[in-house]
Each structure stands twice: as structure tokens, then as C-alpha cells.
Write a protein that holds these residues in place. Structure first.
Motif, PDB file in Angstrom:
ATOM      1  N   LEU A 141       0.838  -1.338   0.089  1.00  0.00           N
ATOM      2  CA  LEU A 141      -0.086  -0.094   0.097  1.00  0.00           C
ATOM      3  C   LEU A 141       0.786   1.264  -0.230  1.00  0.00           C
ATOM      4  CD1 LEU A 141      -2.910  -1.171   2.481  1.00  0.00           C
ATOM      5  CD2 LEU A 141      -3.026  -0.787   0.009  1.00  0.00           C
ATOM      6  N   LYS A 142       1.826   1.137   0.771  1.00  0.00           N
ATOM      7  CA  LYS A 142       2.824   2.408   0.900  1.00  0.00           C
ATOM      8  C   LYS A 142       3.388   2.792  -0.656  1.00  0.00           C
ATOM      9  CE  LYS A 142       5.545   3.253   4.482  1.00  0.00           C
ATOM     10  NZ  LYS A 142       6.405   3.036   5.455  1.00  0.00           N
ATOM     11  N   ARG A 143       3.980   1.571  -1.448  1.00  0.00           N
ATOM     12  CA  ARG A 143       4.321   1.920  -2.831  1.00  0.00           C
ATOM     13  C   ARG A 143       3.221   2.254  -3.627  1.00  0.00           C
ATOM     14  NH1 ARG A 143       6.731  -3.229  -2.079  1.00  0.00           N
ATOM     15  NH2 ARG A 143       5.027  -4.328  -3.181  1.00  0.00           N
ATOM     16  N   ARG A 144       1.885   1.909  -3.345  1.00  0.00           N
ATOM     17  CA  ARG A 144       1.080   2.221  -4.450  1.00  0.00           C
ATOM     18  C   ARG A 144       0.537   3.678  -3.884  1.00  0.00           C
ATOM     19  NH1 ARG A 144      -2.018  -1.466  -7.237  1.00  0.00           N
ATOM     20  NH2 ARG A 144      -2.670   0.462  -8.315  1.00  0.00           N
ATOM     21  N   LEU A 145       0.984   4.103  -2.847  1.00  0.00           N
ATOM     22  CA  LEU A 145       0.396   5.659  -2.628  1.00  0.00           C
ATOM     23  C   LEU A 145       1.488   6.536  -3.001  1.00  0.00           C
ATOM     24  CD1 LEU A 145      -0.923   5.108   1.135  1.00  0.00           C
ATOM     25  CD2 LEU A 145      -2.208   5.872  -0.921  1.00  0.00           C
ATOM     26  N   GLU A 146       2.773   6.080  -3.434  1.00  0.00           N
ATOM     27  CA  GLU A 146       3.724   7.173  -3.616  1.00  0.00           C
ATOM     28  C   GLU A 146       3.291   7.979  -4.909  1.00  0.00           C
ATOM     29  OE1 GLU A 146       7.310   4.868  -4.546  1.00  0.00           O
ATOM     30  OE2 GLU A 146       7.623   4.091  -2.442  1.00  0.00           O
ATOM     31  N   GLY A 147       3.433   9.194  -4.712  1.00  0.00           N
ATOM     32  CA  GLY A 147       3.181  10.176  -5.803  1.00  0.00           C
ATOM     33  C   GLY A 147       1.733  10.801  -5.637  1.00  0.00           C
ATOM     34  N   HIS A 148       0.773  10.333  -4.710  1.00  0.00           N
ATOM     35  CA  HIS A 148      -0.455  10.605  -4.646  1.00  0.00           C
ATOM     36  C   HIS A 148      -0.566  11.449  -3.272  1.00  0.00           C
ATOM     37  CE1 HIS A 148      -1.636   8.167  -8.021  1.00  0.00           C
ATOM     38  NE2 HIS A 148      -0.878   7.229  -7.508  1.00  0.00           N
TER      39      HIS A 148
ATOM     40  N   GLU B  76      -1.755  10.092   0.224  1.00  0.00           N
ATOM     41  CA  GLU B  76      -0.702   9.946   1.414  1.00  0.00           C
ATOM     42  C   GLU B  76      -0.819  10.632   2.683  1.00  0.00           C
ATOM     43  OE1 GLU B  76       3.358   9.267  -0.888  1.00  0.00           O
ATOM     44  OE2 GLU B  76       3.015  11.222  -0.675  1.00  0.00           O
ATOM     45  N   ALA B  77      -1.546  11.902   2.535  1.00  0.00           N
ATOM     46  CA  ALA B  77      -1.664  12.745   3.763  1.00  0.00           C
ATOM     47  C   ALA B  77      -2.844  11.773   4.591  1.00  0.00           C
ATOM     48  CB  ALA B  77      -2.033  14.192   3.444  1.00  0.00           C
ATOM     49  N   VAL B  78      -3.846  11.249   3.962  1.00  0.00           N
ATOM     50  CA  VAL B  78      -4.495  10.535   4.734  1.00  0.00           C
ATOM     51  C   VAL B  78      -4.586   9.189   5.287  1.00  0.00           C
ATOM     52  CG1 VAL B  78      -7.327   9.885   4.619  1.00  0.00           C
ATOM     53  CG2 VAL B  78      -6.606  11.762   3.441  1.00  0.00           C
ATOM     54  N   LEU B  79      -3.645   8.455   4.407  1.00  0.00           N
ATOM     55  CA  LEU B  79      -3.553   7.168   4.468  1.00  0.00           C
ATOM     56  C   LEU B  79      -2.142   6.572   5.045  1.00  0.00           C
ATOM     57  CD1 LEU B  79      -5.364   5.538   1.431  1.00  0.00           C
ATOM     58  CD2 LEU B  79      -6.071   5.807   3.708  1.00  0.00           C
ATOM     59  N   LEU B  80      -1.173   7.578   4.909  1.00  0.00           N
ATOM     60  CA  LEU B  80       0.045   7.155   5.546  1.00  0.00           C
ATOM     61  C   LEU B  80       0.144   7.004   6.902  1.00  0.00           C
ATOM     62  CD1 LEU B  80       2.978   8.560   3.015  1.00  0.00           C
ATOM     63  CD2 LEU B  80       2.397   6.025   3.534  1.00  0.00           C
ATOM     64  N   PRO B  81      -0.494   7.948   7.741  1.00  0.00           N
ATOM     65  CA  PRO B  81      -0.272   7.908   9.096  1.00  0.00           C
ATOM     66  C   PRO B  81      -0.892   6.601   9.538  1.00  0.00           C
ATOM     67  CG  PRO B  81      -0.879  10.320   8.509  1.00  0.00           C
ATOM     68  CD  PRO B  81      -0.984   9.269   7.284  1.00  0.00           C
ATOM     69  N   PRO B  82      -2.032   6.371   9.429  1.00  0.00           N
ATOM     70  CA  PRO B  82      -2.454   5.039   9.968  1.00  0.00           C
ATOM     71  C   PRO B  82      -1.651   3.817   9.509  1.00  0.00           C
ATOM     72  CG  PRO B  82      -3.958   5.740   8.485  1.00  0.00           C
ATOM     73  CD  PRO B  82      -3.030   6.787   8.687  1.00  0.00           C
ATOM     74  N   LEU B  83      -1.051   3.882   8.335  1.00  0.00           N
ATOM     75  CA  LEU B  83      -0.059   2.879   7.939  1.00  0.00           C
ATOM     76  C   LEU B  83       1.096   2.526   8.610  1.00  0.00           C
ATOM     77  CD1 LEU B  83      -0.418   2.883   4.109  1.00  0.00           C
ATOM     78  CD2 LEU B  83      -1.408   1.118   5.371  1.00  0.00           C
ATOM     79  N   HIS B  84       1.835   4.052   8.885  1.00  0.00           N
ATOM     80  CA  HIS B  84       2.774   3.991   9.881  1.00  0.00           C
ATOM     81  C   HIS B  84       2.714   3.451  11.080  1.00  0.00           C
ATOM     82  CE1 HIS B  84       5.285   5.865   6.832  1.00  0.00           C
ATOM     83  NE2 HIS B  84       4.686   7.016   6.972  1.00  0.00           N
ATOM     84  N   VAL B  85       1.490   3.608  11.770  1.00  0.00           N
ATOM     85  CA  VAL B  85       0.948   3.206  13.187  1.00  0.00           C
ATOM     86  C   VAL B  85       0.860   1.791  12.984  1.00  0.00           C
ATOM     87  CG1 VAL B  85      -0.816   2.928  14.786  1.00  0.00           C
ATOM     88  CG2 VAL B  85      -0.174   5.119  13.881  1.00  0.00           C
ATOM     89  N   ALA B  86       0.207   1.203  11.934  1.00  0.00           N
ATOM     90  CA  ALA B  86       0.072  -0.284  11.796  1.00  0.00           C
ATOM     91  C   ALA B  86       1.512  -1.220  11.556  1.00  0.00           C
ATOM     92  CB  ALA B  86      -0.645  -0.682  10.479  1.00  0.00           C
ATOM     93  N   GLN B  87       2.535  -0.318  10.793  1.00  0.00           N
ATOM     94  CA  GLN B  87       3.630  -1.007  10.617  1.00  0.00           C
ATOM     95  C   GLN B  87       4.648  -1.175  11.771  1.00  0.00           C
ATOM     96  OE1 GLN B  87       6.272   1.102   7.701  1.00  0.00           O
ATOM     97  NE2 GLN B  87       6.990  -0.627   6.832  1.00  0.00           N
ATOM     98  N   ARG B  88       4.486  -0.086  12.671  1.00  0.00           N
ATOM     99  CA  ARG B  88       5.169   0.027  13.915  1.00  0.00           C
ATOM    100  C   ARG B  88       4.449  -1.105  14.941  1.00  0.00           C
ATOM    101  NH1 ARG B  88       5.306   5.467  13.088  1.00  0.00           N
ATOM    102  NH2 ARG B  88       3.412   5.877  14.408  1.00  0.00           N
ATOM    103  N   HIS B  89       3.288  -1.490  14.642  1.00  0.00           N
ATOM    104  CA  HIS B  89       2.775  -2.593  15.743  1.00  0.00           C
ATOM    105  C   HIS B  89       3.316  -3.740  15.034  1.00  0.00           C
ATOM    106  CE1 HIS B  89      -0.179  -5.030  17.596  1.00  0.00           C
ATOM    107  NE2 HIS B  89      -0.522  -5.789  16.631  1.00  0.00           N
TER     108      HIS B  89
END
Length: 467
Positions: free
Chosen positions: A51-58, A62-75
């Protein structure tokens, strides 16, 4: 129109993800169940990276979805503890190994780079080349002159570990193409400004059967030990034991980053090594700690400690622990000329501890008749098999993450247990692995009488590497 199409595609993707999530909760439709099944074939770590790769450039997404993805990744990818982790007795030992090489009848002492280079060319069977304490820089590949014998090997060594340092500024340090050579107790460092220029400390090729590399510390190479055939000859029956293979920083290269990289050679034993910190910064950014591939067979990977990342576990890229098959082999490099039937077969990975990998700790790609037994996986995505030719049996492993068969592969599972990092050990991420809450015992395998520390297993044994 292109911009509209792109946004439409992303809206569709978001809709698919929301639909899959709803189906997972409600279980209403076959479509939703199929989406959940597809998601279930990937680990959470893989899905997050995708998902992070697919979000690159958008930027807006990214502003909406990256923060929760980072939280999930740290988990799912816990950051390794700061400071050095214990070696658990693996890697280079402080003293020379007690089991001395048999058949040594003469000793040749050397104390200069030129003296070492000449001794490698001149030494006869039964010779130990003893290097005096000191620092020895090299900028050209070193070669061997004569064959050793089973009853009279040729040995290059320091008398004690930590007294002899080799600095290699060349693509290949020592080209090993003769049988029955032994290299021990050395500290070898790659000092190339460009990482492409420090490929291998040892390149074991062609007729270099029964090579032994033991009790060395080897730092800052792309593929510290490279093993492959040449002109129809293959360096079979090698031993890599009690070595420390590591890097001080990510490798800035497009080349393969695999501290132990074996292609096509049979019946190698990789035992009691410490392999750590092998991040590939450039290119596909995929790296492996140990792999065997190229239509090889009979490789045993036992009692090693593999730590993919010592820090920054979620940095871009993919880091895998131990693999049979790796990323696959170009057909001309395969022992059978094609790797049509398998990348590796009849392999055993047993009693290893693999930690802090953002991908699988154990991986089987297009390899068959592989046994993965009594391994402990800490802070990895788990165990995976890949490809229609892949077939593995999992027995008595203790692991975090999931075990999954993908792309038509086959996976047989017996007596494996899921690792709870909070309750199983005293401090799992710090590798303080005294039991806090041990699992139920499982039947022991007669073929694996000992554990990670070479302690005997009773009739009933704990799953994982530690008895």
C-alpha cells in the motif's frame, strides 16, 4: 484524462479495501470472503509495504492514509532494542576452536601482505600458514597455488582471533578454487569507497570441494561468502562454522546482498554462525541472510543466529532471514542448466533463531523436500513457501507471524506453535530467551537430537530452537 483515470483507479482501490474490510467483519458475501482470502495470502507487513508503494506520488491520499499505515507498521514490525544484542554464543569465538585440523605437518610463518600472497601460492598439503599479529591491507585478488588433501589440508590462520586484520579493497578477496583449504581466526574488512567494489571476502568456486571457513569475523561486503560452480565443476561439501558476517551500514549497490550466497553447490553445512545487518539500499532493495539455490541439494543450515536489522527495521526494502531458493537463479547459473525441477532439494534448516526481519524468517522458493524444524522466529512475518515446485515440512517451530503456502506451493505442518513475544521469554526482542511461559512439549525427532546450544533433546521437546 490520464489524471482522471488515475484518481478513478485509486477510488476503486480504496473502495475495494473498504469492501474487503466490511466483508471481514460481516462475512456476508462470497466476494468479500474471496478478498479476505487474497489478503490472507500475504502477511500484514507485505500488505503495508504494498500500500505504501501504491500511494507514492499521490499526495492527498498519502496525507490521509500514510499515518495509519505507519502506526500499523510499527505494530507489526517492532523496532529492535538500542544497543548491541547478545550473540547467544554464535559467530566468531574469542578463542581458537578446540578441534584443531588434523594432518598438519609443517608451519609457515608470514608477516607481510606479499608474504601472505606468496604463501597461498606455494603452500603444499599439510601446511599451516600462520599469520603474525597485525593489519594487512590488500588491493588485488589473492589466489591459491596447490590442492590440499583430505588427510593433509592447507590452512591459513591467525593463532588467536582478534589479532590479525585483513583489509580488502578489491572486488574479491580470496579466490578459493582448490580443494581442502581451511581459513580460520581472521578478521576481514571490506574498505572500498564504492560498495560495488567489495563483493566477496571469499569466492569459493569450481574444484574447491571440502572448503572450511570457520571462526572468522567478516564485515562490509555485499556477499561475504559466495559459492558457485565454474566450467562444470562444483565446490561441494563445504563448511561455514562460527563466523560473524555483518555490515556496518546499508549496502549502496544494485548487486545481490546476501552474506552467505550459495548457487549450485551440494551438501554444504552452515552452522553456528552470526549473520546480521544486511540491508540493501539500492535497486530492488531485497536482501537475504543465508540462501542456497541454483539446483543445489542437501544443504544443512543449523544453529545459526540471524538478525536481519539491528535498527530501523521498517526502512524501505525487504529483508529475509534464511531461504532455500532465494529470489531464483538465472538458468545458465544452475547446476542442471535450468533449475527446471527445483532451486534446492533435500535441505534442512533446524535449530536456528531468526530475529527482526520485516519479511519472512524462513522462506522456501521453488525448492522441494525441505525440512524446517525447531526454529524460533522473533519479530518476523513468519514462514512462507512460494512457487508450484515448492514443498516443505514444518515441524516443531516457534514463530511470530503466519505460515503460508503461496503460488501453488505445498506446506505440511506438524507441532508448530505461535510465539507470544510478551509471555514466552524474559525479554523476547532483546534476545533474553530464558523461558517465562514455555509451550507444551512435542515429540522429538530422532534426526535432531540436539538444540540451538547443542544440548540434548529429551523424548518430549519444546517447539523452537531452545530445549
Amino acid at each position: 484524462m490520464r489524471r482522471l483515470t488515475r484518481w478513478t483507479a485509486w477510488l476503486g482501490l480504496c473502495a475495494v479495501l473498504l469492501t474487503a474490510a466490511a466483508a471481514a467483519i460481516l462475512g456476508f458475501t462470497s466476494t468479500g470472503q474471496a478478498m479476505v482470502a487474497e489478503a490472507g495470502s500475504r502477511s500484514p507487513q507485505e500488505l503495508i509495504r504494498y500500500l505504501k508503494r501504491r500511494l507514492e506520488g499521490h499526495n492527498k491520499l498519502e496525507a490521509v492514509l500514510l499515518p495509519p499505515l505507519h502506526v500499523a507498521q510499527r505494530h507489526f514490525e517492532r523496532e529492535p532494542p538500542a544497543g548491541p544484542l547478545p550473540t547467544l554464543g554464535k559467530g566468531q569465538q574469542a578463542q581458537a576452536l578446540k578441534n584443531a585440523m588434523q594432518g598438519i605437518t609443517q608451519e609457515l610463518r608470514v608477516d607481510s601482505p606479499q608474504g601472505i600472497r606468496q604463501a597461498l601460492l606455494d603452500a603444499k598439503p599439510g601446511t599451516r600458514i600462520m599469520v603474525a599479529p597485525g593489519l594487512y591491507p590488500f588491493s588485488l585478488k589473492m589466489r591459491l597455488g596447490n590442492n590440499g588433501r583430505s588427510d593433509a589440508p592447507i590452512v591459513l590462520s591467525a593463532e588467536q582471533p582478534g589479532t590479525v586484520w585483513f583489509e580488502f579493497g578489491q572486488v574479491e578477496g580470496i579466490l578459493v578454487d582448490r580443494p581442502y583449504w581451511v581459513f580460520e581466526n581472521l578478521d576481514i574488512r571490506g574498505v572500498c569507497e564504492r560498495h560495488d567494489d567489495c563483493e566477496h571476502a571469499f569466492h569459493v568456486v569450481s574444484r574447491a570441494a571440502f572448503t572450511t571457513i570457520r571462526n572468522n569475523r567478516i564485515t562490509d561486503f555485499n556477499a561475504h561468502i559466495k559459492v558457485n560452480g565454474y566450467n562444470g565443476d562444483w565446490p561441494d561439501h563445504g563448511l561455514l562454522a562460527y563466523n560473524t558476517l555483518t555490515n556496518t551500514r546499508p549496502r549502496e549497490t544494485l548487486r545481490s546482498v546476501v552474506p552467505f550466497d550459495l548457487v549450485g553447490a551440494n551438501h554444504w553445512r552452515v552452522q553456528d554462525n552470526l549473520v546480521s545487518n544486511y540491508t540493501k539500499r539500492d535497486g530492488n532493495m531485497v536482501s537475504f541472510g543465508i540462501f542456497m539455490k541454483g539446483a543445489s541439494e542437501g544443504g544443512r543450515i543449523e544453529r545459526n543466529l540471524v538478525i536481519c536489522s539491528l535498527g530501523d527495521i521498517s526502512r524501505p526494502g525487504v529483508r529475509v532471514g534464511i531461504s532455500y531458493g532465494g529470489g531464483g537463479t538465472d538458468p545458465p547459473m544452475c547446476r542442471d542448466g535450468s533449475c527446471h525441477s527445483y532451486e534446492h532439494r533435500l535441505g534442512l534448516a533446524a535449530n536456528n533463531i531468526v530475529a527482526h526481519c520485516n519479511d519472512t524468517g524462513l522462506d522456501v522458493n521453488q525448492s522441494n523436500q525441505v525440512m524446517l524444524a525447531h526454529n524460533t522466529l522473533i519479530n518476523t512475518s513468519g514462514i512462507g513457501t512460494r512457487g508450484t515446485k515448492a514443498q516443505a515440512r514444518l515441524y516443531g517451530n516457534l514463530y511470530e507471524g503466519v505460515a503460508r503456502a503461496r503460488d501453488g506451493s505445498s506446506l505440511q505442518m506438524d507441532f508448530n506453535e505461535t510465539l507470544d513475544p510478551q509471555s514466552s521469554f524474559m525479554n523476547t526482542d532483546e534476545l533474553l530467551l530464558d523461558w517465562r511461559l514455555p509451550p507444551e512439549r512435542v515429540p522429538s525427532l530422532k534426526s535432531l537430537p540436539n538444540d540451538f546450544y547443542r544440548r540434548p533433546r529429551a523424548t518430549g521437546s519444546f517447539p523452537g530452537a531452545l530445549n
